[in-house]
Design a protein around this motif. Structure first.
Motif, PDB file in Angstrom:
ATOM      1  N   LYS A  48       0.840  -1.208   0.000  1.00  0.00           N
ATOM      2  CA  LYS A  48       0.000   0.000   0.000  1.00  0.00           C
ATOM      3  C   LYS A  48       0.871   1.254   0.000  1.00  0.00           C
ATOM      4  N   TYR A  49       1.941   1.231   0.766  1.00  0.00           N
ATOM      5  CA  TYR A  49       2.874   2.360   0.724  1.00  0.00           C
ATOM      6  C   TYR A  49       3.435   2.541  -0.687  1.00  0.00           C
ATOM      7  N   MET A  50       3.771   1.438  -1.347  1.00  0.00           N
ATOM      8  CA  MET A  50       4.362   1.534  -2.684  1.00  0.00           C
ATOM      9  C   MET A  50       3.405   2.173  -3.682  1.00  0.00           C
ATOM     10  N   GLN A  51       2.098   2.009  -3.478  1.00  0.00           N
ATOM     11  CA  GLN A  51       1.128   2.603  -4.395  1.00  0.00           C
ATOM     12  C   GLN A  51       1.264   4.128  -4.461  1.00  0.00           C
ATOM     13  N   TYR A  52       1.723   4.733  -3.380  1.00  0.00           N
ATOM     14  CA  TYR A  52       1.805   6.191  -3.318  1.00  0.00           C
ATOM     15  C   TYR A  52       3.229   6.705  -3.538  1.00  0.00           C
ATOM     16  N   TRP A  53       4.172   5.824  -3.843  1.00  0.00           N
ATOM     17  CA  TRP A  53       5.554   6.255  -3.989  1.00  0.00           C
ATOM     18  C   TRP A  53       5.734   7.229  -5.156  1.00  0.00           C
ATOM     19  N   GLU A  54       5.165   6.907  -6.299  1.00  0.00           N
ATOM     20  CA  GLU A  54       5.347   7.765  -7.472  1.00  0.00           C
ATOM     21  C   GLU A  54       4.735   9.144  -7.236  1.00  0.00           C
ATOM     22  N   ALA A  55       3.526   9.175  -6.627  1.00  0.00           N
ATOM     23  CA  ALA A  55       2.899  10.467  -6.352  1.00  0.00           C
ATOM     24  C   ALA A  55       3.720  11.269  -5.348  1.00  0.00           C
ATOM     25  N   TYR A  56       4.279  10.596  -4.369  1.00  0.00           N
ATOM     26  CA  TYR A  56       5.110  11.298  -3.392  1.00  0.00           C
ATOM     27  C   TYR A  56       6.383  11.832  -4.033  1.00  0.00           C
ATOM     28  N   SER A  57       7.057  10.991  -4.805  1.00  0.00           N
ATOM     29  CA  SER A  57       8.332  11.368  -5.390  1.00  0.00           C
ATOM     30  C   SER A  57       8.187  12.521  -6.380  1.00  0.00           C
ATOM     31  N   ASN A  58       7.069  12.579  -7.080  1.00  0.00           N
ATOM     32  CA  ASN A  58       6.882  13.612  -8.104  1.00  0.00           C
ATOM     33  C   ASN A  58       6.106  14.828  -7.592  1.00  0.00           C
ATOM     34  N   SER A  59       5.841  14.894  -6.288  1.00  0.00           N
ATOM     35  CA  SER A  59       5.106  16.033  -5.748  1.00  0.00           C
ATOM     36  C   SER A  59       5.957  17.301  -5.829  1.00  0.00           C
ATOM     37  N   SER A  60       5.302  18.458  -5.713  1.00  0.00           N
ATOM     38  CA  SER A  60       6.005  19.728  -5.859  1.00  0.00           C
ATOM     39  C   SER A  60       7.019  19.964  -4.750  1.00  0.00           C
ATOM     40  N   ARG A  61       6.806  19.359  -3.573  1.00  0.00           N
ATOM     41  CA  ARG A  61       7.734  19.532  -2.466  1.00  0.00           C
ATOM     42  C   ARG A  61       8.953  18.624  -2.565  1.00  0.00           C
ATOM     43  N   ILE A  62       8.808  17.497  -3.251  1.00  0.00           N
ATOM     44  CA  ILE A  62       9.899  16.504  -3.337  1.00  0.00           C
ATOM     45  C   ILE A  62      10.681  16.665  -4.637  1.00  0.00           C
ATOM     46  N   ARG A  63       9.969  16.864  -5.753  1.00  0.00           N
ATOM     47  CA  ARG A  63      10.579  17.131  -7.067  1.00  0.00           C
ATOM     48  C   ARG A  63      11.588  16.060  -7.497  1.00  0.00           C
ATOM     49  N   GLY A  64      11.190  14.818  -7.318  1.00  0.00           N
ATOM     50  CA  GLY A  64      11.997  13.720  -7.815  1.00  0.00           C
ATOM     51  C   GLY A  64      13.235  13.387  -7.009  1.00  0.00           C
ATOM     52  N   ARG A  65      13.380  13.953  -5.804  1.00  0.00           N
ATOM     53  CA  ARG A  65      14.532  13.656  -4.945  1.00  0.00           C
ATOM     54  C   ARG A  65      14.011  13.229  -3.575  1.00  0.00           C
ATOM     55  N   PRO A  66      13.523  11.978  -3.475  1.00  0.00           N
ATOM     56  CA  PRO A  66      12.794  11.561  -2.273  1.00  0.00           C
ATOM     57  C   PRO A  66      13.667  11.279  -1.054  1.00  0.00           C
ATOM     58  N   ILE A  67      14.937  10.906  -1.243  1.00  0.00           N
ATOM     59  CA  ILE A  67      15.773  10.557  -0.094  1.00  0.00           C
ATOM     60  C   ILE A  67      16.229  11.841   0.589  1.00  0.00           C
ATOM     61  N   ALA A  68      15.747  12.072   1.812  1.00  0.00           N
ATOM     62  CA  ALA A  68      16.000  13.335   2.518  1.00  0.00           C
ATOM     63  C   ALA A  68      17.336  13.278   3.247  1.00  0.00           C
ATOM     64  N   THR A  69      17.909  14.439   3.455  1.00  0.00           N
ATOM     65  CA  THR A  69      19.199  14.543   4.146  1.00  0.00           C
ATOM     66  C   THR A  69      19.118  15.303   5.459  1.00  0.00           C
ATOM     67  N   VAL A  70      18.073  16.099   5.656  1.00  0.00           N
ATOM     68  CA  VAL A  70      17.982  16.952   6.841  1.00  0.00           C
ATOM     69  C   VAL A  70      16.557  16.936   7.363  1.00  0.00           C
ATOM     70  N   GLY A  71      16.409  16.932   8.683  1.00  0.00           N
ATOM     71  CA  GLY A  71      15.111  17.105   9.309  1.00  0.00           C
ATOM     72  C   GLY A  71      14.333  15.820   9.456  1.00  0.00           C
ATOM     73  N   ALA A  72      13.143  15.946  10.069  1.00  0.00           N
ATOM     74  CA  ALA A  72      12.292  14.795  10.343  1.00  0.00           C
ATOM     75  C   ALA A  72      11.094  14.705   9.413  1.00  0.00           C
ATOM     76  N   SER A  73      10.804  15.757   8.654  1.00  0.00           N
ATOM     77  CA  SER A  73       9.661  15.738   7.748  1.00  0.00           C
ATOM     78  C   SER A  73       9.831  16.837   6.708  1.00  0.00           C
ATOM     79  N   THR A  74       9.031  16.747   5.653  1.00  0.00           N
ATOM     80  CA  THR A  74       9.042  17.760   4.601  1.00  0.00           C
ATOM     81  C   THR A  74       8.017  18.835   4.928  1.00  0.00           C
ATOM     82  N   PRO A  75       8.429  20.090   5.087  1.00  0.00           N
ATOM     83  CA  PRO A  75       7.473  21.151   5.447  1.00  0.00           C
ATOM     84  C   PRO A  75       6.405  21.336   4.370  1.00  0.00           C
TER      85      PRO A  75
END
Length: 505
Positions: free
Chosen positions: A328-355
């Motif tokens: 179920k998580y995988m179903q939303y991976w593409e939408a998450y990765s391509n969102s305006s806040r992530i912009r195709g770079r899903p692996i985060a380097t700083v912080g606990a969440s995406t503002p």
């Protein structure tokens, strides 16, 4: 046992009183909380100094000030910081961040380290044993800050670049397949003919999977699918049964396979409707219900030997359900990765969440995972070494005992000798290490939190020391000290549960 626990708790209270008094005195004399204000050019400097003096009771000698602080502790109030912020709020935020970061890493490190250490002990002086020993000493010697920086460069920046075109080059497939063949050949062991067969099968299977993932660009829009999920569910049923009771226990195997079949039957209903509109509370309810239902199935179908069947059924149910949640998580991976806040770079380097990300439960879960991934790996790599070495040495010592040789002479299988007789006693010294580590979880990983921008218990402690702020420092010390005492008591009780020769009293 009750009298033992009461005596230990009473003794622990006196230990905490003495420790907190000493820590408070040392913190009070470590610096002057008014030094910053004394060097200020503010026109109302005198009023600010007087206000902070009243706020922190700085006009009271430190030994007496300790008892004022202690009175607040009995009321559940840790006081205020030099900036006038309630320490209770700072402590709550810090504990939440640290538990989120370190708990998962510690659990994975314990399970992975002990498992690899056991296999290494059973394959003593094999290629796998030498390889694990090399990795253990390598990880143990690496500075955590250097590991964290490398992970940010190659585990985030380079991986995010690769995810733009997630394909594997042919040389990479060949090298990884060859290494996978060597790994499984060393782990399973046997005659050279058997090892060669395992090497060929493992290498071909790894190469085929990597080729498929590359051609389909699977990492752009990952999915398990009903066919792979069915194979995984059946494999989980056999694997859990083999470890838990042995495949000769047909009742446990049939119950595990029945639960796997139920998971396969529920795959589409879960994906299409039952997991929609998910919340954290509902997720917890589903998880608890899975354990209870599977345990009940094992109880009613377990016959005379219910305990092992219940254990097998519950473990199988949890793992089968976990893969449904993962799908179920995988179903939303593409939408998450391509969102305006992530912009195709899903692996985060700083912080606990995406503002400002937003999204449903599953999107928020993916965001938490991508922020936890690198710091969790950093902590696992450092902790993995100690657990592996301790578990290997402990099991090797137990396997040379007389009662183990007697069990083998009686004709018991290798699984029975290791799981029922050796492993339980090998856990006794490891329990001490785990108790200290779990007690130190809330202490935070100071360097890891700093590199990856987490504001947890470690940062609270360091910032309090730098600002000569006694109340946050003491809040940190009370929480970590109480947990250290508690988990040492738990370790004593676990000793008695693992070894009947140890009497609690």
């Amino acid at each position: 046992m009750a009298s033992f626990i009461i005596r230990r708790l009473i003794a622990s209270i006196f230990v905490l009183f003495a420790a907190t008094f000493l820590m408070y005195i040392l913190t009070s004399f470590a610096g002057d909380p008014l030094d910053e204000l004394r060097q200020s050019n503010a026109p109302n400097k005198a009023e600010l100094i007087e206000s902070r003096t009243r706020l922190l009771n700085l006009d009271v000698p430190p030994p007496l000030r300790y008892f004022l602080w202690l009175g607040g502790i009995f009321r559940g109030d840790f006081g205020v910081s030099v900036q006038g912020q309630p320490v209770n709020a700072l402590l709550g935020n810090a504990i939440t961040a640290t538990l989120t970061l370190v708990t998962t890493a510690t659990i994975v490190a314990i399970v992975l380290g002990i498992s690899v250490g056991i296999v290494s002990a059973l394959r003593q002086y094999s290629g796998f044993d030498y390889f694990v020993t090399f990795l253990s000493f390598l990880f143990f010697s690496l500075p955590i800050f250097w590991v964290a920086v490398l992970l940010k460069q190659y585990g985030a920046i380079e991986i995010n670049n690769w995810l733009a075109d997630p394909t594997f080059a042919i040389p990479v497939i060949i090298v990884v397949s060859f290494l996978a063949g060597l790994l499984w050949m060393s782990v399973i062991g046997g005659t050279w003919k058997r090892r060669l067969i395992i090497f060929v099968i493992s290498a071909l299977a790894t190469g085929a999977v990597m080729t498929y993932l590359s051609l389909t660009r699977w990492f752009s829009d990952p999915s398990i699918g009903i066919v792979v999920y069915s194979a995984l569910a059946i494999g989980i049923a056999f694997g859990v049964t083999a470890v838990s009771t042995g495949l000769q226990n047909r009742r446990a195997l049939y119950v595990a396979l029945g639960i796997a079949g139920a998971g396969i039957a529920l795959y589409y209903p879960m994906m299409t409707s039952l997991l929609n509109g998910m919340t954290l509370g509902l997720f917890v309810v589903y998880a608890v219900a899975t354990v209870l239902v599977c345990g009940a199935v094992g109880w009613f179908l377990g016959g005379a030997d219910r305990g092992p069947v219940v254990r097998t059924a519950a473990l199988t149910g949890v793992l089968v359900a976990a893969f449904i949640a993962l799908e179920k998580y995988m179903q939303y991976w593409e939408a998450y990765s391509n969102s305006s806040r992530i912009r195709g770079r899903p692996i985060a380097t700083v912080g606990a969440s995406t503002p400002g990300l937003g999204g449903n439960f599953w999107v928020q879960g993916i965001d938490l995972f991508t922020h936890l991934l690198l710091p969790t790996i950093a902590i696992i790599l450092v902790s993995f070494a100690s657990y592996t070495r301790y578990s290997r040495a402990s099991l090797l010592e137990v396997m040379n005992q007389d009662y183990i040789r007697t069990a083998k002479a009686k004709g018991l299988t290798q699984r029975t000798v290791v799981v029922r007789h050796a492993f339980r006693n090998a856990l006794i010294p490891i329990t001490t290490i785990i108790a200290f580590d779990v007690g130190a979880i809330v202490g935070g990983a100071v360097i890891t939190e700093t590199v990856f921008g987490w504001t947890g218990m470690g940062r609270l402690f360091v910032d309090g020391l730098n600002a000569v702020d006694p109340n946050p420092v003491m809040a940190f010390f009370v929480v970590t000290g109480a947990l250290a005492v508690l988990f040492n008591l738990v370790a004593d009780l676990v000793y008695a549960a693992l070894d009947p020769r140890i009497k609690v009293g």
